[in-house]
Design a protein around this motif. Sequence first.
Motif, PDB file in Angstrom:
ATOM      1  N   ARG A  68       0.837  -1.211   0.000  1.00  0.00           N
ATOM      2  CA  ARG A  68       0.000   0.000   0.000  1.00  0.00           C
ATOM      3  C   ARG A  68       0.869   1.256   0.000  1.00  0.00           C
ATOM      4  N   GLU A  69       1.945   1.230   0.784  1.00  0.00           N
ATOM      5  CA  GLU A  69       2.845   2.380   0.815  1.00  0.00           C
ATOM      6  C   GLU A  69       3.471   2.609  -0.556  1.00  0.00           C
ATOM      7  N   PHE A  70       3.898   1.522  -1.178  1.00  0.00           N
ATOM      8  CA  PHE A  70       4.457   1.586  -2.526  1.00  0.00           C
ATOM      9  C   PHE A  70       3.433   2.158  -3.501  1.00  0.00           C
ATOM     10  N   GLY A  71       2.193   1.654  -3.420  1.00  0.00           N
ATOM     11  CA  GLY A  71       1.136   2.133  -4.299  1.00  0.00           C
ATOM     12  C   GLY A  71       0.822   3.600  -4.099  1.00  0.00           C
ATOM     13  N   ASN A  72       0.758   4.040  -2.845  1.00  0.00           N
ATOM     14  CA  ASN A  72       0.412   5.432  -2.563  1.00  0.00           C
ATOM     15  C   ASN A  72       1.504   6.395  -3.015  1.00  0.00           C
ATOM     16  N   LYS A  96      -6.605  13.870  -9.255  1.00  0.00           N
ATOM     17  CA  LYS A  96      -6.677  13.130  -8.000  1.00  0.00           C
ATOM     18  C   LYS A  96      -6.543  11.654  -8.319  1.00  0.00           C
ATOM     19  N   MET A  97      -5.582  10.986  -7.691  1.00  0.00           N
ATOM     20  CA  MET A  97      -5.326   9.585  -7.993  1.00  0.00           C
ATOM     21  C   MET A  97      -5.304   8.794  -6.702  1.00  0.00           C
ATOM     22  N   SER A  98      -6.105   7.743  -6.618  1.00  0.00           N
ATOM     23  CA  SER A  98      -6.177   6.928  -5.413  1.00  0.00           C
ATOM     24  C   SER A  98      -5.885   5.471  -5.742  1.00  0.00           C
ATOM     25  N   ILE A 127      -1.171  -3.042  -8.518  1.00  0.00           N
ATOM     26  CA  ILE A 127      -1.648  -1.774  -7.969  1.00  0.00           C
ATOM     27  C   ILE A 127      -2.801  -1.307  -8.849  1.00  0.00           C
ATOM     28  N   SER A 128      -4.001  -1.269  -8.296  1.00  0.00           N
ATOM     29  CA  SER A 128      -5.172  -0.764  -9.029  1.00  0.00           C
ATOM     30  C   SER A 128      -5.389   0.695  -8.638  1.00  0.00           C
ATOM     31  N   THR A 129      -5.584   1.555  -9.620  1.00  0.00           N
ATOM     32  CA  THR A 129      -5.723   2.981  -9.335  1.00  0.00           C
ATOM     33  C   THR A 129      -6.963   3.556  -9.990  1.00  0.00           C
ATOM     34  N   SER A 130      -7.458   4.616  -9.397  1.00  0.00           N
ATOM     35  CA  SER A 130      -8.570   5.374  -9.965  1.00  0.00           C
ATOM     36  C   SER A 130      -8.127   6.829 -10.069  1.00  0.00           C
ATOM     37  N   LEU A 131      -8.222   7.372 -11.260  1.00  0.00           N
ATOM     38  CA  LEU A 131      -7.770   8.730 -11.540  1.00  0.00           C
ATOM     39  C   LEU A 131      -8.994   9.590 -11.844  1.00  0.00           C
ATOM     40  N   VAL A 132      -9.048  10.751 -11.234  1.00  0.00           N
ATOM     41  CA  VAL A 132     -10.153  11.676 -11.490  1.00  0.00           C
ATOM     42  C   VAL A 132      -9.574  12.995 -11.986  1.00  0.00           C
ATOM     43  N   ASN A 185     -13.613   9.811 -14.526  1.00  0.00           N
ATOM     44  CA  ASN A 185     -12.922   8.718 -13.854  1.00  0.00           C
ATOM     45  C   ASN A 185     -12.192   7.852 -14.872  1.00  0.00           C
ATOM     46  N   ILE A 186     -10.932   7.564 -14.593  1.00  0.00           N
ATOM     47  CA  ILE A 186     -10.122   6.702 -15.452  1.00  0.00           C
ATOM     48  C   ILE A 186      -9.458   5.664 -14.558  1.00  0.00           C
TER      49      ILE A 186
END
Length: 206
Positions: free
Chosen positions: A15-19, A38-40, A168-173, A178-179
């Motif tokens: 999670r740390e790597f992903g964030n 914004k990317m989560s 690592i799954s991400t959501s970009l806004v 949303n992407i």
Amino acid sequence: MRRLQVDPVTLDALREFGNIGAGHAATALSTLLGGRVKMSVTDARLCPFSEIVDVVGGGETIVAAVFIRIFGTISGNMFVLMSLPSADRLLERLLPAPRKAQEYTELEQSAIAEVGNILSGAYVAAISDLCGISLNQSIPAVAIDMAAALLDIGLMMSGDEENQAILISTSLVHDGNNIDAYFFLLPDLDGTEVLLDILRGKIRHG
């Protein structure tokens, strides 16, 4: 290849790597897209390479894929996968003219490759920051195909369907759009275990 142990410390490390990677990517994409991004991180775990097709919607799902080779202290393969709707929303933000043809043009594929390059570069930087190791990456290659066909290419490169990828799954806004993108890292040989050992050590010792 034996399955690697996934304990709470390992999950925290992923999670740390992903964030950190998402933070790097959001900064770079804000410049490219011209506005706040914004990317989560929605998921961070180990994933058997044979199960990647399920993550992206099944073997017959058509996806946009960017492949990048990393080399240095740890070598391996990276894949950035996007659904076609996500890829189309991305292209709407990047290119002035709307998409018309069913097939992706050379310019559109180049734009997808550039975003994949940014995303993979962000996670290469995250690994370097967290682990204190030197990594480089190849020029990106892009393909639009069924997920199963792309998986076959990955298996040929890795040589073992039991290999585990870091997912690592991400959501970009951006501007209300949303992407979703999926990042897979498949280190060579015992690279996954080596990388996780380094990440766990960093998490334990701060």
